[in-house]
Design an enzyme around this catalytic site. Sequence first.
Site, PDB file in Angstrom:
ATOM      1  N   ASP A 109       8.373   8.883   1.147  1.00  0.00           N
ATOM      2  CA  ASP A 109       7.851   8.097   0.033  1.00  0.00           C
ATOM      3  C   ASP A 109       8.510   8.634  -1.245  1.00  0.00           C
ATOM      4  O   ASP A 109       9.663   8.317  -1.524  1.00  0.00           O
ATOM      5  CB  ASP A 109       6.329   8.293   0.039  1.00  0.00           C
ATOM      6  CG  ASP A 109       5.567   7.199  -0.683  1.00  0.00           C
ATOM      7  OD1 ASP A 109       5.958   6.864  -1.804  1.00  0.00           O
ATOM      8  OD2 ASP A 109       4.579   6.695  -0.134  1.00  0.00           O
ATOM      9  N   PHE A 158       1.042  -0.411   0.492  1.00  0.00           N
ATOM     10  CA  PHE A 158       0.207   0.599   1.149  1.00  0.00           C
ATOM     11  C   PHE A 158       0.183   0.281   2.639  1.00  0.00           C
ATOM     12  O   PHE A 158      -0.524  -0.627   3.073  1.00  0.00           O
ATOM     13  CB  PHE A 158      -1.209   0.582   0.572  1.00  0.00           C
ATOM     14  CG  PHE A 158      -1.942   1.876   0.817  1.00  0.00           C
ATOM     15  CD1 PHE A 158      -1.994   2.450   2.081  1.00  0.00           C
ATOM     16  CD2 PHE A 158      -2.576   2.521  -0.228  1.00  0.00           C
ATOM     17  CE1 PHE A 158      -2.648   3.641   2.305  1.00  0.00           C
ATOM     18  CE2 PHE A 158      -3.250   3.725  -0.022  1.00  0.00           C
ATOM     19  CZ  PHE A 158      -3.280   4.271   1.252  1.00  0.00           C
ATOM     20  N   VAL A 159       0.972   1.009   3.404  1.00  0.00           N
ATOM     21  CA  VAL A 159       1.065   0.720   4.833  1.00  0.00           C
ATOM     22  C   VAL A 159       0.342   1.784   5.659  1.00  0.00           C
ATOM     23  O   VAL A 159       0.322   2.969   5.301  1.00  0.00           O
ATOM     24  CB  VAL A 159       2.529   0.566   5.302  1.00  0.00           C
ATOM     25  CG1 VAL A 159       3.175  -0.638   4.657  1.00  0.00           C
ATOM     26  CG2 VAL A 159       3.346   1.818   5.030  1.00  0.00           C
ATOM     27  N   ASP A 165      -1.983   6.935   7.802  1.00  0.00           N
ATOM     28  CA  ASP A 165      -3.425   6.802   7.565  1.00  0.00           C
ATOM     29  C   ASP A 165      -3.756   6.351   6.148  1.00  0.00           C
ATOM     30  O   ASP A 165      -2.930   6.399   5.240  1.00  0.00           O
ATOM     31  CB  ASP A 165      -4.106   8.163   7.783  1.00  0.00           C
ATOM     32  CG  ASP A 165      -3.861   9.132   6.623  1.00  0.00           C
ATOM     33  OD1 ASP A 165      -2.698   9.271   6.192  1.00  0.00           O
ATOM     34  OD2 ASP A 165      -4.836   9.718   6.124  1.00  0.00           O
TER      35      ASP A 165
HETATM   36  C1  PRP Z   1       2.731  11.642   4.331  1.00  0.00           C
HETATM   37  C2  PRP Z   1       3.934  11.537   5.247  1.00  0.00           C
HETATM   38  C3  PRP Z   1       4.919  12.464   4.617  1.00  0.00           C
HETATM   39  C4  PRP Z   1       4.571  12.393   3.149  1.00  0.00           C
HETATM   40  C5  PRP Z   1       5.536  11.491   2.469  1.00  0.00           C
HETATM   41  O1  PRP Z   1       1.981  12.741   4.683  1.00  0.00           O
HETATM   42  O2  PRP Z   1       3.629  11.918   6.561  1.00  0.00           O
HETATM   43  O3  PRP Z   1       4.790  13.776   5.086  1.00  0.00           O
HETATM   44  O4  PRP Z   1       3.265  11.832   3.028  1.00  0.00           O
HETATM   45  O5  PRP Z   1       5.210  11.397   1.107  1.00  0.00           O
HETATM   46  P1  PRP Z   1       6.185  11.942  -0.035  1.00  0.00           P
HETATM   47  O6  PRP Z   1       7.575  11.512   0.340  1.00  0.00           O
HETATM   48  O7  PRP Z   1       5.672  11.238  -1.260  1.00  0.00           O
HETATM   49  O8  PRP Z   1       6.040  13.429  -0.119  1.00  0.00           O
HETATM   50  P2  PRP Z   1       0.515  12.995   4.100  1.00  0.00           P
HETATM   51  O9  PRP Z   1       0.609  13.993   2.977  1.00  0.00           O
HETATM   52  O10 PRP Z   1      -0.140  11.679   3.797  1.00  0.00           O
HETATM   53  O11 PRP Z   1      -0.200  13.711   5.308  1.00  0.00           O
HETATM   54  P3  PRP Z   1      -0.350  13.205   6.821  1.00  0.00           P
HETATM   55  O12 PRP Z   1       1.033  13.260   7.449  1.00  0.00           O
HETATM   56  O13 PRP Z   1      -1.263  14.204   7.427  1.00  0.00           O
HETATM   57  O14 PRP Z   1      -0.904  11.803   6.799  1.00  0.00           O
END
Ligand code: PRP
Length: 186
Positions: A109, A158-159, A165
Amino acid sequence: MSSWERGPCTDILEVILDEATIAARIEELGREISASFAGKNPLLLGILKGSFVFMTDLARAIDIPVEVDFMAVSSYGKSTKSSGVVRITKDLDRSIAGRHVLVVEDIVDSGRTLSYLIENLETRNPASVTICTLLDKAEARIADVEAQFVGFPCPNKFVVGYGLDFAERYRNLAYIGELKPEVYQS
Ligand code: PRP
């Protein structure tokens, strides 16, 4: 409350990637990765929790010897997440010195999580660090990170589903869908 007790999840506005589309692309990624890492015994490094579904399908689509490990990270909170500082809550089980590491993510992201992780991994002297992400939300990028293997470009929506999740829910959906705004705005 959601009416998602039995039957389709009614919190989804639109299915973005269905199960068959995801499966077909992962077969292709598996072939690309197998060719790219032939003879290298790479370590697939899943970043928990989001990657857990993608990791299991991707690993089975790769037909060269690989090893598997996981790291779990969590941001320190919203304000510090913007500084890109994340806390490692589960570290690697083994050294990666001299190893070819393929980081497996569900989504890139802002890129802050991976930016921090890659910097951290590089200090451990791996032979190489390569990124494979199922979804690439390039429009949201802030940190300068680029995945070498990308499943799909991701719209700036928001996917959820297929590991992703909202408030720990929807990870078990077999597809990726856009969440209805009223679910996360309420
Ligand atoms: C999500 C995803 C990545 C990160 C990407 O993890 O799995 O690790 O966000 O976002 P960024 O590029 O803005 O840093 P999250 O922190 O939601 O935790 P999760 O994997 O436990 O859902």
